[in-house]
Design a protein around this motif. Structure first.
Motif, mmCIF file in Angstrom:
data_model
loop_
_atom_site.group_PDB
_atom_site.id
_atom_site.type_symbol
_atom_site.label_atom_id
_atom_site.label_comp_id
_atom_site.label_asym_id
_atom_site.label_seq_id
_atom_site.Cartn_x
_atom_site.Cartn_y
_atom_site.Cartn_z
ATOM 1 N N LEU A 195 3.069 7.966 3.855
ATOM 2 C CA LEU A 195 3.648 6.650 4.064
ATOM 3 C C LEU A 195 3.597 6.542 5.833
ATOM 4 O O LEU A 195 4.325 7.665 6.272
ATOM 5 N N HIS A 238 9.642 1.568 1.757
ATOM 6 C CA HIS A 238 9.392 2.077 0.284
ATOM 7 C C HIS A 238 10.612 2.471 -0.485
ATOM 8 O O HIS A 238 11.640 2.532 0.441
ATOM 9 N N THR A 264 1.611 11.788 -1.450
ATOM 10 C CA THR A 264 1.389 10.421 -1.198
ATOM 11 C C THR A 264 1.972 10.325 0.241
ATOM 12 O O THR A 264 3.288 10.758 0.475
ATOM 13 N N HIS A 286 -0.242 3.774 3.697
ATOM 14 C CA HIS A 286 -0.367 4.804 2.607
ATOM 15 C C HIS A 286 -1.414 5.559 2.737
ATOM 16 O O HIS A 286 -2.649 4.981 3.034
ATOM 17 N N VAL A 318 6.021 0.606 -3.007
ATOM 18 C CA VAL A 318 5.591 0.789 -1.524
ATOM 19 C C VAL A 318 5.283 -0.689 -1.072
ATOM 20 O O VAL A 318 4.859 -1.497 -1.788
ATOM 21 N N ARG A 367 3.962 10.584 9.703
ATOM 22 C CA ARG A 367 3.644 10.162 8.463
ATOM 23 C C ARG A 367 4.651 10.851 7.547
ATOM 24 O O ARG A 367 5.227 12.088 7.768
#
Length: 351
Positions: free
Chosen positions: A199, A91, A197, A307, A300, A287
């Motif tokens: 990832l 990302h 968010t 995600h 991304v 994460r």
């Protein structure tokens, strides 16, 4: 879980033992901060985009492709490196996109492509075209090039981009589709601190797995159904609504690609189901959490990272989180058979 908070100041480096807090910077190799001159140059370049992305998507994208040459060289070089796959964590967060003088009220749903009318989405289009080619999907977000990712009261508990009361589970975008996008582009017009968010890079996943687990994830042991957001308009699909069996990992051992959806995928055996839950356990532990702010754009790599998104509390008063989402492909030829008239929209039947 590590939670990162990005400002428009150069990121500092903390010792590895420092506890993760909302004040921690995102990893330095995953952040590109636009300086004032770069921001001004990007804003000026958007003036060449005179077509309406809602009614003239093909002309708009052609203009964006041409105008992308005016993106500052340092930015273009960084995006080229990202598209080549040299960013290990899948990302890139760009801070400092131009914003409109008056940000439109957050719409109540994603029907009207409000974000697509703003200078921010036009800047997003230019940066997308430095990475690949912007693509739309007829069955996703009403086929708009730019989709308003906003909380919807009616979809608050759904597993869609418009939910808020339910955590959006770990996935790669369109895990069910052979024509899935290579990159997801998220440009923030209005942020919300409690909306994170999440990832999980494929390399991070593999680092936590045993050799036997990694080998098993490269076997075709999982089936998947079609995402609910693709079903809302009653589309018919050439491949049906159940797909597979699929492998979760593929590609190079030192640069693994991943296809996963915790909500939609199911294992074809007890071992496969255990591995699906094992991925979820690793995600919860490892994460990365990012809170997007106005002027942030998150890219991304949909092949190299999974995600999700946290629960958050909307007010439904026009001041909620407002993100412009678009999709980018590396190879337009891969979807040509599914794009009538060689346009920018993949037909629902081929999703």
């Amino acid at each position: 879980m590590t939670t990162h908070h990005v400002t428009d100041q150069p990121p500092a480096t903390k010792p590895a033992t420092a506890p993760a807090t909302l004040q921690d910077p995102a990893p330095a190799d995953s952040v590109l901060l636009l300086d004032p001159d770069e921001r001004s140059a990007l804003a000026a370049a958007t003036q060449a985009l005179t077509a309406d992305p809602r009614t003239e998507p093909l002309r708009f994208c052609r203009q964006a492709r041409h105008a992308a040459a005016a993106v500052p060289p340092r930015v273009r070089d960084r995006l080229a490196a990202f598209s080549w796959g040299t960013v290990d964590n899948g990302h890139l967060l760009i801070a400092g996109l131009p914003l409109p003088p008056h940000i439109p009220p957050t719409p109540p749903d994603n029907r009207n492509c409000v974000a697509g009318t703003t200078v921010t989405s036009r800047a997003q289009a230019l940066l997308n075209e430095c990475v690949g080619h912007t693509l739309a999907y007829e069955a996703e977000g009403h086929g708009w090039l730019f989709q308003d990712m906003v909380p919807s009261r009616a979809l608050a508990t759904s597993q869609t981009s418009q939910s808020s009361a339910a955590e959006l589970e770990l996935h790669t975008e369109q895990a069910f589709s052979p024509l899935l996008p290579d990159w997801i582009s998220l440009a923030c017009l209005r942020g919300q601190p409690d909306a994170l968010t999440y990832l999980l890079p494929a390399r991070e996943l593999c680092a936590a797995l045993t050799a036997d687990e990694r080998r098993a994830l490269r076997e075709q042991r999982w089936t998947t159904t079609v995402d609910a957001s693709f079903l809302t308009d009653g589309h018919a699909f050439a491949l049906g609504t159940r797909r597979g069996p699929l492998a979760i990992l593929h590609g190079a051992e030192d640069d693994p690609f991943v296809v996963f959806d915790h909500d939609l995928m199911r294992g074809t055996s007890a071992l496969a189901e255990l591995l699906r839950e094992r991925i979820q356990e690793i995600y919860q532990a490892r994460r990365i959490g990012l809170s997007l702010r106005p002027g942030h754009m998150l890219l991304v790599d949909n092949r190299r990272a999974m995600h999700g998104r946290s629960v958050f509390t909307p007010r439904y008063d026009g001041t909620d989180r407002f993100v412009s989402r678009s999709f980018v492909t590396a190879d337009p030829a891969r979807t040509r058979h599914a794009r009538p008239g060689n346009g920018r929209t993949v037909s629902a039947a081929f999703s």
